[in-house]
Design a protein around this motif. Sequence first.
Motif, PDB file in Angstrom:
ATOM      1  N   PRO A  50       1.184  60.499 -35.696  1.00 15.34           N
ATOM      2  CA  PRO A  50       0.808  61.970 -35.271  1.00 15.34           C
ATOM      3  C   PRO A  50      -0.813  62.554 -34.765  1.00 15.34           C
ATOM      4  O   PRO A  50      -1.103  61.588 -34.447  1.00 15.34           O
ATOM      5  N   GLY A  51      -1.061  63.640 -34.224  1.00 12.77           N
ATOM      6  CA  GLY A  51      -1.418  63.637 -33.465  1.00 12.77           C
ATOM      7  C   GLY A  51      -0.826  64.178 -32.030  1.00 12.77           C
ATOM      8  O   GLY A  51      -1.317  63.746 -31.117  1.00 12.77           O
ATOM      9  N   GLY A  52       0.520  63.961 -32.543  1.00 13.11           N
ATOM     10  CA  GLY A  52       1.180  63.266 -30.581  1.00 13.11           C
ATOM     11  C   GLY A  52       0.817  62.611 -30.060  1.00 13.11           C
ATOM     12  O   GLY A  52       1.091  62.084 -28.491  1.00 13.11           O
ATOM     13  N   VAL A  53       0.358  61.561 -30.331  1.00 16.07           N
ATOM     14  CA  VAL A  53      -0.069  59.632 -30.247  1.00 16.07           C
ATOM     15  C   VAL A  53       1.827  59.708 -30.030  1.00 16.07           C
ATOM     16  O   VAL A  53       2.075  58.984 -30.856  1.00 16.07           O
ATOM     17  N   THR A  54       1.517  57.669 -29.081  1.00 15.11           N
ATOM     18  CA  THR A  54       2.390  57.255 -28.970  1.00 15.11           C
ATOM     19  C   THR A  54       2.346  55.579 -28.594  1.00 15.11           C
ATOM     20  O   THR A  54       1.200  55.503 -27.247  1.00 15.11           O
ATOM     21  N   GLU A  55       2.150  55.326 -29.863  1.00 11.31           N
ATOM     22  CA  GLU A  55       1.886  53.586 -29.132  1.00 11.31           C
ATOM     23  C   GLU A  55       2.896  53.069 -28.342  1.00 11.31           C
ATOM     24  O   GLU A  55       4.247  53.347 -29.699  1.00 11.31           O
ATOM     25  N   TRP A  56       2.559  51.700 -28.079  1.00 16.58           N
ATOM     26  CA  TRP A  56       4.659  50.906 -27.890  1.00 16.58           C
ATOM     27  C   TRP A  56       3.468  49.527 -27.788  1.00 16.58           C
ATOM     28  O   TRP A  56       2.363  49.021 -27.774  1.00 16.58           O
ATOM     29  N   HIS A  57       4.769  48.710 -28.268  1.00 13.73           N
ATOM     30  CA  HIS A  57       4.721  46.553 -27.893  1.00 13.73           C
ATOM     31  C   HIS A  57       6.132  46.608 -27.166  1.00 13.73           C
ATOM     32  O   HIS A  57       7.035  47.275 -27.255  1.00 13.73           O
ATOM     33  N   ARG A  58       5.724  45.372 -26.575  1.00 14.94           N
ATOM     34  CA  ARG A  58       6.926  44.767 -26.136  1.00 14.94           C
ATOM     35  C   ARG A  58       7.460  43.572 -27.470  1.00 14.94           C
ATOM     36  O   ARG A  58       7.289  43.117 -28.311  1.00 14.94           O
ATOM     37  N   ALA A 112      16.565  65.593 -25.187  1.00 13.10           N
ATOM     38  CA  ALA A 112      18.057  64.550 -24.506  1.00 13.10           C
ATOM     39  C   ALA A 112      17.204  63.286 -23.287  1.00 13.10           C
ATOM     40  O   ALA A 112      17.743  62.203 -23.697  1.00 13.10           O
ATOM     41  N   LEU A 113      16.132  64.140 -22.233  1.00 17.72           N
ATOM     42  CA  LEU A 113      15.902  63.073 -21.637  1.00 17.72           C
ATOM     43  C   LEU A 113      14.963  62.487 -22.760  1.00 17.72           C
ATOM     44  O   LEU A 113      14.557  61.609 -22.232  1.00 17.72           O
ATOM     45  N   ALA A 114      13.984  62.724 -23.724  1.00 15.52           N
ATOM     46  CA  ALA A 114      12.791  62.829 -24.273  1.00 15.52           C
ATOM     47  C   ALA A 114      13.642  61.458 -25.456  1.00 15.52           C
ATOM     48  O   ALA A 114      12.651  60.431 -25.237  1.00 15.52           O
ATOM     49  N   ASP A 115      14.791  61.432 -25.163  1.00 15.88           N
ATOM     50  CA  ASP A 115      15.808  60.555 -26.245  1.00 15.88           C
ATOM     51  C   ASP A 115      15.606  59.118 -24.944  1.00 15.88           C
ATOM     52  O   ASP A 115      16.068  58.266 -25.358  1.00 15.88           O
ATOM     53  N   LYS A 116      16.095  59.616 -23.801  1.00 22.59           N
ATOM     54  CA  LYS A 116      16.904  58.928 -23.153  1.00 22.59           C
ATOM     55  C   LYS A 116      15.546  57.613 -22.471  1.00 22.59           C
ATOM     56  O   LYS A 116      15.892  56.434 -22.094  1.00 22.59           O
ATOM     57  N   ILE A 117      14.408  58.151 -22.853  1.00 24.54           N
ATOM     58  CA  ILE A 117      13.423  57.733 -21.737  1.00 24.54           C
ATOM     59  C   ILE A 117      12.945  56.428 -22.424  1.00 24.54           C
ATOM     60  O   ILE A 117      12.969  55.495 -22.631  1.00 24.54           O
ATOM     61  N   ARG A 118      13.297  57.000 -24.405  1.00 23.42           N
ATOM     62  CA  ARG A 118      12.319  56.042 -25.482  1.00 23.42           C
ATOM     63  C   ARG A 118      14.097  55.079 -25.483  1.00 23.42           C
ATOM     64  O   ARG A 118      13.600  53.205 -25.192  1.00 23.42           O
ATOM     65  N   ASP A 119      15.477  55.316 -25.190  1.00 23.74           N
ATOM     66  CA  ASP A 119      16.218  54.152 -25.412  1.00 23.74           C
ATOM     67  C   ASP A 119      15.912  53.121 -23.979  1.00 23.74           C
ATOM     68  O   ASP A 119      16.593  52.588 -24.326  1.00 23.74           O
ATOM     69  N   ASP A 120      16.223  53.976 -23.934  1.00 20.47           N
ATOM     70  CA  ASP A 120      15.541  53.251 -22.096  1.00 20.47           C
ATOM     71  C   ASP A 120      14.713  51.720 -22.116  1.00 20.47           C
ATOM     72  O   ASP A 120      15.091  50.788 -21.621  1.00 20.47           O
ATOM     73  N   LEU A 121      13.835  52.631 -22.555  1.00 20.53           N
ATOM     74  CA  LEU A 121      12.622  51.148 -22.920  1.00 20.53           C
ATOM     75  C   LEU A 121      12.856  50.778 -24.582  1.00 20.53           C
ATOM     76  O   LEU A 121      12.461  49.025 -23.909  1.00 20.53           O
ATOM     77  N   THR A 122      13.878  50.525 -24.923  1.00 23.35           N
ATOM     78  CA  THR A 122      13.792  49.835 -26.111  1.00 23.35           C
ATOM     79  C   THR A 122      15.085  48.933 -25.363  1.00 23.35           C
ATOM     80  O   THR A 122      14.726  48.265 -25.590  1.00 23.35           O
ATOM     81  N   ASP A 152       9.064  40.667 -19.365  1.00 23.43           N
ATOM     82  CA  ASP A 152       9.744  41.697 -17.839  1.00 23.43           C
ATOM     83  C   ASP A 152       9.746  42.482 -19.114  1.00 23.43           C
ATOM     84  O   ASP A 152      10.034  43.197 -19.721  1.00 23.43           O
ATOM     85  N   GLY A 153      10.120  43.408 -17.661  1.00 24.84           N
ATOM     86  CA  GLY A 153      10.538  45.223 -17.632  1.00 24.84           C
ATOM     87  C   GLY A 153       8.992  45.676 -16.782  1.00 24.84           C
ATOM     88  O   GLY A 153       8.598  44.767 -16.067  1.00 24.84           O
ATOM     89  N   PRO A 154       8.903  47.130 -17.323  1.00 19.65           N
ATOM     90  CA  PRO A 154       8.191  47.359 -16.633  1.00 19.65           C
ATOM     91  C   PRO A 154       6.829  47.490 -17.241  1.00 19.65           C
ATOM     92  O   PRO A 154       6.751  46.520 -17.966  1.00 19.65           O
ATOM     93  N   SER A 155       6.169  47.227 -16.113  1.00 18.88           N
ATOM     94  CA  SER A 155       4.308  46.793 -16.245  1.00 18.88           C
ATOM     95  C   SER A 155       3.546  48.175 -17.148  1.00 18.88           C
ATOM     96  O   SER A 155       3.954  49.366 -17.625  1.00 18.88           O
ATOM     97  N   ASP A 156       2.459  47.931 -17.744  1.00 20.15           N
ATOM     98  CA  ASP A 156       1.669  48.862 -18.985  1.00 20.15           C
ATOM     99  C   ASP A 156       1.350  49.823 -18.062  1.00 20.15           C
ATOM    100  O   ASP A 156       1.563  51.053 -18.809  1.00 20.15           O
ATOM    101  N   ASP A 157       0.925  50.398 -16.874  1.00 21.32           N
ATOM    102  CA  ASP A 157       1.425  51.752 -16.271  1.00 21.32           C
ATOM    103  C   ASP A 157       2.506  52.185 -16.351  1.00 21.32           C
ATOM    104  O   ASP A 157       2.973  53.407 -16.931  1.00 21.32           O
ATOM    105  N   GLU A 158       3.411  51.766 -15.928  1.00 22.18           N
ATOM    106  CA  GLU A 158       4.511  52.367 -15.863  1.00 22.18           C
ATOM    107  C   GLU A 158       5.047  52.723 -17.377  1.00 22.18           C
ATOM    108  O   GLU A 158       5.900  53.922 -17.124  1.00 22.18           O
ATOM    109  N   ILE A 159       5.059  51.733 -18.726  1.00 15.46           N
ATOM    110  CA  ILE A 159       5.740  53.127 -19.417  1.00 15.46           C
ATOM    111  C   ILE A 159       4.666  53.555 -19.767  1.00 15.46           C
ATOM    112  O   ILE A 159       4.674  54.540 -20.238  1.00 15.46           O
TER     113      ILE A 159
END
Length: 482
Positions: free
Chosen positions: A474-482, A454-464, A430-437
């Motif tokens: 490293p290199g400014g890459v962010t991976e994610w998983h549900r 503060a905004l960066a942390d809020k986006i992370r916390d909302d997704l969590t 459930d939750g946001p789609s892959d494109d929304e993430i």
Amino acid sequence: MSVVLYNTLSRRKEPFQPLEAGTAKIYCCGVTVYDYCHLGHARCYVVWDTVRRYLQWRGYDVHYVQNFTDIDDKILNRARKEGTTMEAISQRFIDAYHEDMARLNIQAADEYTYATHTIDGIKRLIGELENKGYAYAAGGDVYYKVRKFDGYGKLSGRKLEDMQAGASGRVAGGDAIKEYPFDFALWKGAKPEEPSWDSPWGAGRPGWHIECSAMVRDRMGDTIDIHMGGGDLTFPHHENEIAQSEAATGHPLSQYWMHNGMVNVNGEKMSKSLGNFTTIRQLLDAEDGLDPMALRLFLSQAQYRKPVDFTADAIASATKSWQTLKDGLLFGHNYGPQLNWPDSDVTLNPENDAVQRFQIAMDDDFNTPEAVAVLFELAKELRRQGNLLVHEGSIDADSEGLQQQWHTLICLAQVLGIEATADNIAVQHDGPSDDEIAGLIEQRLAAKKGKDFALADKIRDDLTAQGITLIDKPGGVTEWHR
């Protein structure tokens, strides 16, 4: 190795040796249906459901019968208060019972029996007791002569002489018609505006204790293998059942008697007068309601004969523990495709170390705390492998062995009635789609570049909060998983 259980009657552990090899005839004392089930009921029926499941897993053909007390003063009082009938109140709370138990993954009994459906058997049993000199009529009622039954007190360990001395002459006025203060009612004379049935002793209704004796006999015969119920039923209810049934038949009512410990709330006995009374549905349906499996796990982490203390800390711990177990139970659903696991079932290996340790624990008087510990070992390793897959893209264990471990966890957890359902799996996605993430991650990167942490942390916390974990590399890459 055989199953060993604690027999309240002998006050020791005994090997389970049923009357008929390979079968188990079990009767469980059910609820009086005048209100919603509370935490004490949850503890009781989770315990006995687990015992039943384990005996089935060990290969026994279990015949499990449970009653409903559907005629009682409390039911009649509620019916009067609400201006309705005894039948309407009983049916409402029988339906509610089934709903609550289903949420806790408690299996339905093989047979449910009802006091009001057993009136003929009750009258027949009372008549036999009267003919044998164990019962007498007085003032429209019928009473049981406790002093005539030599074994009275053998289950609870109480002695009539001690009870009489402890009573210190405190005998209610209504007891004046009894031959002895501790004689108890088998049949109660009819009262105005109350349901009643015709009988040789006049119109009336049965006493509570005789109901279970008759229901056991009608459905299961003179002697069963296990009679179970809450510890508060040991005396007088189960003691009186023994006196009635064994005086009438000349045979033991049950080979084994099992009783579960009570539920306390913050160290105090749960009661409405103390304001700490909680129903199952209040607990599960609250705004921050407890997951039913977390409640079942909480109750399984205590030895069934001991009291369990319901506290905020204990429930928080159980919720956290359930998340660990759930992660393990969902491992194959979440990562099996990535590991190219086949869809075919994996056979449970009885020689597996986890299976053997689980069985040793449960064979020893259904030691669920030790059995749950085995589940946690399996779940924690599966969760560790899941983290490796997410963070490093590979596991450090044999894939086939890991599938066997997952299957073992699922099978053993089911024996304890603990399951991650399809709803749990759906929640994982459930939750946001892959494109929304992906879009939110871009917003977060832009916020970090603009030093809007503060905004960066809020986006992370909302997704969590929606079950999405971000992994900054490293290199400014962010991976994610549900």
